[in-house]
Design a protein around this motif. Structure first.
Motif, PDB file in Angstrom:
ATOM      1  N   SER A  37     -38.349 -18.828  40.855  1.00 30.55           N
ATOM      2  CA  SER A  37     -38.344 -19.456  42.180  1.00 30.55           C
ATOM      3  C   SER A  37     -37.769 -18.445  43.162  1.00 30.55           C
ATOM      4  O   SER A  37     -37.237 -17.404  42.764  1.00 30.55           O
ATOM      5  CB  SER A  37     -37.481 -20.732  42.207  1.00 30.55           C
ATOM      6  N   LEU A  70     -33.496 -21.244  46.488  1.00 31.37           N
ATOM      7  CA  LEU A  70     -34.276 -22.465  46.269  1.00 31.37           C
ATOM      8  C   LEU A  70     -34.474 -22.691  44.769  1.00 31.37           C
ATOM      9  O   LEU A  70     -34.757 -21.748  44.023  1.00 31.37           O
ATOM     10  CB  LEU A  70     -35.639 -22.362  46.946  1.00 31.37           C
ATOM     11  N   TYR A  71     -34.322 -23.924  44.342  1.00 30.12           N
ATOM     12  CA  TYR A  71     -34.703 -24.374  43.007  1.00 30.12           C
ATOM     13  C   TYR A  71     -34.055 -23.641  41.833  1.00 30.12           C
ATOM     14  O   TYR A  71     -34.734 -23.153  40.925  1.00 30.12           O
ATOM     15  CB  TYR A  71     -36.231 -24.372  42.850  1.00 30.12           C
ATOM     16  N   HIS A  96     -41.607 -24.899  39.691  1.00 34.51           N
ATOM     17  CA  HIS A  96     -42.915 -24.953  40.363  1.00 34.51           C
ATOM     18  C   HIS A  96     -43.257 -26.377  40.784  1.00 34.51           C
ATOM     19  O   HIS A  96     -43.741 -26.603  41.893  1.00 34.51           O
ATOM     20  CB  HIS A  96     -43.988 -24.367  39.437  1.00 34.51           C
ATOM     21  N   ALA A 110     -41.304 -27.124  43.916  1.00 32.54           N
ATOM     22  CA  ALA A 110     -41.855 -26.474  45.124  1.00 32.54           C
ATOM     23  C   ALA A 110     -43.085 -27.217  45.612  1.00 32.54           C
ATOM     24  O   ALA A 110     -43.271 -27.434  46.815  1.00 32.54           O
ATOM     25  CB  ALA A 110     -42.198 -25.025  44.814  1.00 32.54           C
ATOM     26  N   ALA A 115     -42.108 -30.460  47.204  1.00 28.20           N
ATOM     27  CA  ALA A 115     -41.466 -30.245  48.518  1.00 28.20           C
ATOM     28  C   ALA A 115     -42.491 -29.870  49.579  1.00 28.20           C
ATOM     29  O   ALA A 115     -42.169 -29.778  50.767  1.00 28.20           O
ATOM     30  CB  ALA A 115     -40.406 -29.156  48.407  1.00 28.20           C
ATOM     31  N   ASP A 132     -43.929 -26.930  49.836  1.00 30.45           N
ATOM     32  CA  ASP A 132     -43.699 -25.549  50.281  1.00 30.45           C
ATOM     33  C   ASP A 132     -45.011 -24.787  50.447  1.00 30.45           C
ATOM     34  O   ASP A 132     -45.968 -25.031  49.727  1.00 30.45           O
ATOM     35  CB  ASP A 132     -42.814 -24.801  49.260  1.00 30.45           C
ATOM     36  N   ALA A 133     -45.021 -23.841  51.352  1.00 27.11           N
ATOM     37  CA  ALA A 133     -46.217 -23.023  51.575  1.00 27.11           C
ATOM     38  C   ALA A 133     -46.265 -21.838  50.626  1.00 27.11           C
ATOM     39  O   ALA A 133     -47.319 -21.234  50.414  1.00 27.11           O
ATOM     40  CB  ALA A 133     -46.236 -22.524  53.020  1.00 27.11           C
ATOM     41  N   GLU A 134     -45.103 -21.478  50.086  1.00 27.35           N
ATOM     42  CA  GLU A 134     -45.078 -20.341  49.163  1.00 27.35           C
ATOM     43  C   GLU A 134     -44.046 -20.581  48.067  1.00 27.35           C
ATOM     44  O   GLU A 134     -43.181 -21.467  48.158  1.00 27.35           O
ATOM     45  CB  GLU A 134     -44.780 -19.037  49.908  1.00 27.35           C
ATOM     46  N   ALA A 135     -44.171 -19.781  47.022  1.00 35.10           N
ATOM     47  CA  ALA A 135     -43.247 -19.818  45.881  1.00 35.10           C
ATOM     48  C   ALA A 135     -43.022 -18.370  45.453  1.00 35.10           C
ATOM     49  O   ALA A 135     -43.378 -17.437  46.186  1.00 35.10           O
ATOM     50  CB  ALA A 135     -43.855 -20.651  44.747  1.00 35.10           C
ATOM     51  N   ARG A 189     -43.167 -12.946  46.375  1.00 33.56           N
ATOM     52  CA  ARG A 189     -43.680 -14.217  46.901  1.00 33.56           C
ATOM     53  C   ARG A 189     -45.166 -14.375  46.594  1.00 33.56           C
ATOM     54  O   ARG A 189     -45.891 -13.381  46.531  1.00 33.56           O
ATOM     55  CB  ARG A 189     -43.473 -14.282  48.417  1.00 33.56           C
TER      56      ARG A 189
END
Ligand code: GRF
Length: 197
Positions: free
Chosen positions: A113, A117-118, A124, A127, A130, A132-135, A156
């Motif tokens: 992650s 975050l996380y 995953h 994310a 949530a 999210d737009a990216e991980a 990323r």
């Protein structure tokens, strides 16, 4: 001085293999001296042995909840190999402060992650939930607080429509195999400058 790396795994060890491949590519400030696992059946052990790297398996299960006793056993092959740097790579046991402190400033981990975050598990899925737009993934120095040490590198990836935890994990794993070797090269050469891919 060439650093001597012990890599700890629990399963297939895809990150371990990426680290071994990069160290074998030459002109690397570190060499692998051990691949060890808490699971004697970890598939990564045979893969490491096939590459000529010494291996050890210390089954954590006979120790029950006595983490310190398991870690005392795990420490033996690490010391016997003369390792001065430890890379956790898919290693799924939480280590006690006693073990972590012994390798303070000399133990790395890769976490799937973009820390902070996380931390913890199911990164995953979290994310995705949530929105999210990216991980991505993070390599960090290991400290007694889980998934919390100084960040040494991050990579990323976009989260795409229709992604599942599995498709996202696969996309992140490709970046893990780029990031961890690149960070180890720098760290073993004494460079702690964070790397962002
Ligand atoms: C990877 O997602 C890694 O980030 C995490 O464990 C998973 C399996 O790693 N630490 P590997 O394939 O065993 O290296």
């Amino acid at each position: 001085m060439t650093r001597r790396v012990a890599i700890l795994i629990s399963g297939g060890g895809s990150n371990m293999l990426a680290l071994l491949r990069d160290m074998a590519a030459g002109d690397h400030p570190a060499l692998p001296v051990l691949v060890a696992s808490n699971d004697p059946k970890a598939a990564g052990l045979a893969k490491a042995a096939a590459l000529g790297v010494a291996t050890a398996a210390v089954d954590h299960r006979p120790y029950g909840g006595d983490r310190a006793a398991f870690e005392a056993a795990l420490l033996q092959p690490i010391l016997e190999a003369g390792a001065d740097l430890v890379c956790l790579a898919g290693f799924m046991r939480v280590l006690t402060p006693g073990f972590v402190d012994r390798f303070a400033g000399r133990m790395l981990n890769i976490h799937p992650s973009l820390l902070p975050l996380y931390p913890g598990l199911h990164t995953h899925r979290r994310a995705l939930e949530a929105g999210d737009a990216e991980a991505g993934c993070t390599v960090h120095e290991v400290t007694p607080v889980l998934d919390d040490g100084p960040i040494l590198g991050q990579a990323r990836v976009p989260i795409l429509a229709g992604d599942t935890a599995e498709t996202l994990a696969a996309r992140v794993l490709v970046q893990e195999h780029r990031l961890y070797p690149a960070v180890l090269r720098r760290f073993a050469a004494g460079d702690r400058t964070p790397l962002f891919l």
